[in-house]
Write a protein that holds these residues in place. Sequence first.
Motif, mmCIF file in Angstrom:
data_model
loop_
_atom_site.group_PDB
_atom_site.id
_atom_site.type_symbol
_atom_site.label_atom_id
_atom_site.label_comp_id
_atom_site.label_asym_id
_atom_site.label_seq_id
_atom_site.Cartn_x
_atom_site.Cartn_y
_atom_site.Cartn_z
ATOM 1 N N PRO B 136 57.880 11.810 -5.375
ATOM 2 C CA PRO B 136 58.737 12.457 -4.460
ATOM 3 C C PRO B 136 57.951 13.533 -3.362
ATOM 4 O O PRO B 136 58.791 13.941 -2.351
ATOM 5 N N SER B 137 56.715 13.813 -3.693
ATOM 6 C CA SER B 137 56.147 14.747 -2.605
ATOM 7 C C SER B 137 54.826 14.240 -1.923
ATOM 8 O O SER B 137 54.058 14.642 -1.315
ATOM 9 N N SER B 138 54.835 12.821 -2.099
ATOM 10 C CA SER B 138 53.789 12.166 -1.109
ATOM 11 C C SER B 138 53.900 12.400 0.171
ATOM 12 O O SER B 138 55.025 12.682 0.789
ATOM 13 N N SER B 139 52.822 12.621 1.116
ATOM 14 C CA SER B 139 52.915 12.698 2.272
ATOM 15 C C SER B 139 53.103 11.419 3.321
ATOM 16 O O SER B 139 52.247 10.432 2.994
ATOM 17 N N ARG B 194 60.679 -2.419 8.604
ATOM 18 C CA ARG B 194 61.563 -1.523 7.890
ATOM 19 C C ARG B 194 63.032 -1.925 8.372
ATOM 20 O O ARG B 194 63.920 -1.925 7.502
ATOM 21 N N GLY B 195 63.276 -2.469 9.390
ATOM 22 C CA GLY B 195 64.477 -3.160 9.948
ATOM 23 C C GLY B 195 65.688 -2.221 9.826
ATOM 24 O O GLY B 195 65.603 -0.971 10.126
ATOM 25 N N ALA B 196 66.629 -2.901 8.923
ATOM 26 C CA ALA B 196 67.957 -1.942 9.048
ATOM 27 C C ALA B 196 68.088 -0.776 7.961
ATOM 28 O O ALA B 196 68.781 -0.133 7.900
ATOM 29 N N ARG B 197 66.812 -0.746 7.250
ATOM 30 C CA ARG B 197 66.460 0.298 6.125
ATOM 31 C C ARG B 197 66.209 1.514 6.851
ATOM 32 O O ARG B 197 66.205 2.524 6.332
ATOM 33 N N LEU B 198 65.680 1.402 8.139
ATOM 34 C CA LEU B 198 65.215 2.556 8.633
ATOM 35 C C LEU B 198 66.453 3.546 9.399
ATOM 36 O O LEU B 198 67.320 2.871 9.776
ATOM 37 N N ARG B 199 66.406 4.830 8.872
ATOM 38 C CA ARG B 199 67.586 5.654 9.348
ATOM 39 C C ARG B 199 67.061 6.846 10.006
ATOM 40 O O ARG B 199 67.495 7.980 9.983
ATOM 41 N N ILE B 200 66.082 6.387 10.916
ATOM 42 C CA ILE B 200 65.636 7.527 12.053
ATOM 43 C C ILE B 200 65.253 6.729 13.258
ATOM 44 O O ILE B 200 64.720 5.535 13.188
ATOM 45 N N TYR B 211 56.339 13.272 6.176
ATOM 46 C CA TYR B 211 57.706 13.522 5.383
ATOM 47 C C TYR B 211 57.171 13.291 3.903
ATOM 48 O O TYR B 211 56.388 12.590 3.816
ATOM 49 N N PRO B 212 57.825 14.100 3.141
ATOM 50 C CA PRO B 212 57.730 14.369 1.864
ATOM 51 C C PRO B 212 58.285 12.953 1.255
ATOM 52 O O PRO B 212 59.324 12.475 2.043
ATOM 53 N N GLY B 213 57.953 12.305 0.116
ATOM 54 C CA GLY B 213 58.408 10.976 -0.061
ATOM 55 C C GLY B 213 59.868 11.068 -0.318
ATOM 56 O O GLY B 213 60.632 9.928 0.126
ATOM 57 N N ARG B 214 60.631 12.252 -0.720
ATOM 58 C CA ARG B 214 62.078 12.075 -0.970
ATOM 59 C C ARG B 214 62.874 11.787 0.316
ATOM 60 O O ARG B 214 63.651 11.141 0.471
ATOM 61 N N GLU B 215 62.287 12.595 1.249
ATOM 62 C CA GLU B 215 62.896 12.681 2.727
ATOM 63 C C GLU B 215 62.528 11.110 3.370
ATOM 64 O O GLU B 215 63.233 10.691 4.009
ATOM 65 N N ALA B 216 61.167 10.725 2.976
ATOM 66 C CA ALA B 216 60.985 9.398 3.464
ATOM 67 C C ALA B 216 61.696 8.405 2.870
ATOM 68 O O ALA B 216 62.171 7.448 3.710
ATOM 69 N N LEU B 217 62.109 8.610 1.736
ATOM 70 C CA LEU B 217 63.151 7.599 1.351
ATOM 71 C C LEU B 217 64.611 7.617 1.645
ATOM 72 O O LEU B 217 65.200 6.580 2.210
ATOM 73 N N ARG B 218 65.074 8.930 2.319
ATOM 74 C CA ARG B 218 66.299 9.290 2.636
ATOM 75 C C ARG B 218 66.146 8.433 4.234
ATOM 76 O O ARG B 218 67.314 7.991 4.717
ATOM 77 N N ILE B 222 60.470 4.582 3.243
ATOM 78 C CA ILE B 222 59.905 3.982 2.087
ATOM 79 C C ILE B 222 61.043 3.323 1.037
ATOM 80 O O ILE B 222 62.286 3.609 1.733
ATOM 81 N N ASP B 223 61.050 2.488 0.084
ATOM 82 C CA ASP B 223 62.033 1.839 -0.527
ATOM 83 C C ASP B 223 62.265 2.634 -1.976
ATOM 84 O O ASP B 223 63.642 2.703 -2.253
ATOM 85 N N TYR B 224 61.271 2.970 -2.543
ATOM 86 C CA TYR B 224 61.692 3.705 -3.936
ATOM 87 C C TYR B 224 60.787 4.917 -4.329
ATOM 88 O O TYR B 224 59.698 4.816 -3.577
ATOM 89 N N ILE B 225 61.545 5.723 -5.050
ATOM 90 C CA ILE B 225 60.567 6.857 -5.629
ATOM 91 C C ILE B 225 60.182 6.232 -7.010
ATOM 92 O O ILE B 225 60.746 5.668 -7.603
#
Lengths: 701, 297
Positions: B136-139, B194-200, B211-218, B222-225
Amino acid sequence: MKTLIRLLLLLSLVAAIFAGRWFWFYGNGPAYQPPQIAEIQADKVGGAPTLDHRAFADEPVAGNGHVLIDLAHHNNLTRNDLSPLQSRLEARGVTVEFFNGDVTLSYALYQATALIVLAPSVPFTSGEQKAIAAFVKDGGRLFLAADPTRPVPPEYTAEDDVESAAFFPTSAVPAMNSVANLFDVTYFDDYLYNLDENVGNYRNVAFTPAAGQTPLTQDVETVVFFAAHSMRSAGTALFKGDPAVASTVRTGETDLPPAILAADARVLALGDITCLTAPYHTVADNDRFLSHIADWLAQDTRVRNALEDFPYLFGPQVDLVQISGDRVDPRLITKGGTLQTYFEETGRSLTLRTDVVPDHDALLVGLFSDVETVKALLAQNGITLTTVVAEDTLPAVQPKAEQTSNGATAPEQYLEIPALGALSVKGITLFIVDCNAERCNISIVAETAESVASAVERLANHNFVGCAQAGATTLCAAEGAPEAQPKATEPAPAKRILVISVEAGEGGVRTSAADFVNMLDDIYAVTRWTIPDDGQPTRTDLEGYAVYIIDSGDYAGSLSDSPAFQAIDRISSGNVLLVGAQPLPIDTAEFEYAPINDLVVANTTHPLLEGLTAGELITLLPSESSVPAMIISGNDVESAILLTRGPNSPSTGSPALVAAVDETSDINRIVVAAFPFYRLPESVQRTLALNIAAWLMADGD
Amino acid sequence: MGQSSQLRKIGILLLWGSIFVAVGLVSWGLATQLIPRPAVGLIKVSYEIWSTGTDLDFGSVELFQAEIESARRDPRIKAVVVQFDSPGGEVVASQTLYLELQALRKEMPVIGAIGSVAGSGAYYAAMGTDPLYARPSSSVGNVGVWGYVPPDLAVNDVILASGPFKLTGSNRDEFLREIEGIKQEFLATVTSQRGARLRISAEELSQGLVYPGREALRLGLIDYIGTLSDAIAAAAQQAGTQHYTVVDLEARVLDTYFQGESAFVNTWIGAADPATGKRTLPPGIYLLYDMRLRGTP
């Protein structure tokens, strides 16, 4: 048959073993199918645009003026950086001069029509701020430009590690804001960027003129700034970026102008300097904008109608006219000759005449004794000259005419000047400035021909010390010849004082640094250096001052950490006042501290005590920190003891203010005050500050 | 007679029993050889990524290549998990690692697991893994590139060169273009992988934020926490295996390389001092999240 069955069972066993093992390890779903790995879109890579350098033919229109470029504030730029702008100015017939701090800024600005301040890294002193404010108020033009890539140069910071200095530079924005804030312009310590539409890099941002054309943006379509500060001001924004332009600091804000025209279009503030330098001034329409800046600077809009503007309030041809007497006084011819040379140095000619020529700029000189001629001249300026004899009835405020030694009553003259009232002409020299659109006159009226000659000299030397001003009229004491002052073209080094405060004066406790600046700034060029903000001063920072005031402040601190020790070690010449309740770097046997509540003036005639009475008890104001002050050990001090701890302080009689002279040292004179200066009553504080500064200065004379 | 017949039957039974046991044992042995216990190879990217040219020093792309080759050669290894705890490093070394991992993905699943940080070049390399796990808090992130501007050398008669940029290879503007090109390559890699998964947007990503892991997921970076164990389990699942072992490929490669001798492996000359965070970087261009600049006075 049985054997066959057994063999089949045997095979089944073998198969079961293999199948079981396989399912045990690999029965977890289908085998891996390599995915289709997406290729990157190559057309989106490597498309960084080149800079759009454009040819531009500058068509200079002859301007006039005298542009002063500041280089006295550790400006982070080279002469090469200035070349494009300097050549444009010179092409317009403008004289370009550099200000390196040899004289005070107010002195240097007498002649200037425009001032350029680029990338300063040392804040302007309050005296300099006043000079610039007055300059702009008089119509002088001020061009400010800062740049995020030009912080305080590493050699002027205490940072020894070059890489650290590169990564963590000391911002020069406070230095620029010390001027910009005077005109309602604030530079932000940020830079603008555009990740969407940029010119090769996120910080190379294109801007277009903001709504409305100004002479500075005429025919300019796009300028490119290479990392620019944003600003805030009520002035006119000259350029705007597209909505994707963002600030590194002002998150979410969209009004981010990088160039402002403020103070009734007399101050131009720019957030980028790179766009003015080669080769970046040729990108987009930067060159056209540069020419517009040169055009703007080449307009002399300075209003010159004050005595301090002499001789720049005159046009190229000036007459020196003696308006009284039948013959030209030979002393005036002598002084006139000196003035002629001075005028020539400033691009003017001075002609000695006996009559006023209408519409000529003129320096008119006369005596109060030529009543009729002078009276008319004075009356034009609202001044009444009254000649009094003994029997005349005078207003109560006016003194009676004096009697001569033989008993006869000599006629006496009085001036009635609006805002100054009535006063005798005795020992008075009167300067009247009368300027209109066609011509400018300065009239000098004095009691004697000698006084007139001295007044001319005073004018030439810009020496108005002890004069009172009311509107266009200036009254000066005529007694004795005024001290020779340097001419504008031959300036003497200004007497500069550096006030170093070891602490910043925050958190409820304080230094006396601001008090020193306020008390001394009117007389000397005072610069303040706050170690927590400006860093430990380097040897270079400490060069060029006559006096150093090191204020350790009114704080609790440890001896070993005192930056005052480091600062004083780096001073190569000049004299020093050490002051404060903190540890002071002086050679005393041991460091002891005790509260200090009062002082006693020692019985000595030392010049530092002028204005104070021997034995006088000075009660100190309360300490804001309650930190005890250092006790100077009397046995170890080979110096004049000027103030001692008073009867209400522990260690009564111990020195509290001492002055020492050591001709063999780099620092010849040193004064140590082991108490916070701000705790002195205001009048004593001022008297002592001026006495100490004068005594420390006197060594260099 | 009857007794001897019974004894015969027992003998035959024992014989067949022995045969069954022997065949079973032989079959087990053969099956062990032919159907080995599967393994998930673990590659640790725990240092700045750089290139030595030949040596297998810590963080060197040569060590990672040796680990990938080891995984390829080992029939037991059916999947690889790459654990990232790196701020990135040299541009070419990071790109090499990315390309090596992409190549490996054609043979076996390659899963990424971000520990404390996968910044800049490490995140670039992580684009060669799929899916990508983080805490969750990985950089995560710091997409971008930087480098020291080469000096603009004036022409002189002390050093003669065959071209204007022979000594420096670039000038300020060309260097800026080079930086921009590398940034675009980086962004194109992230957007393609990342293709369509990317929302940035690529523009936002190019800010270089971490980004922290949780934000990176959003944001779809990344794909999973999850933890390293989750990544290993996912790798085994993708490979269709279970009851697997985990092989530390770095330890294996270094053991082989040093043949049992005490391993003394260098770290990169530009590596940050773990105690002070200080480093002296050699000239170059970096995909490096310089963490000492974050919150360091």
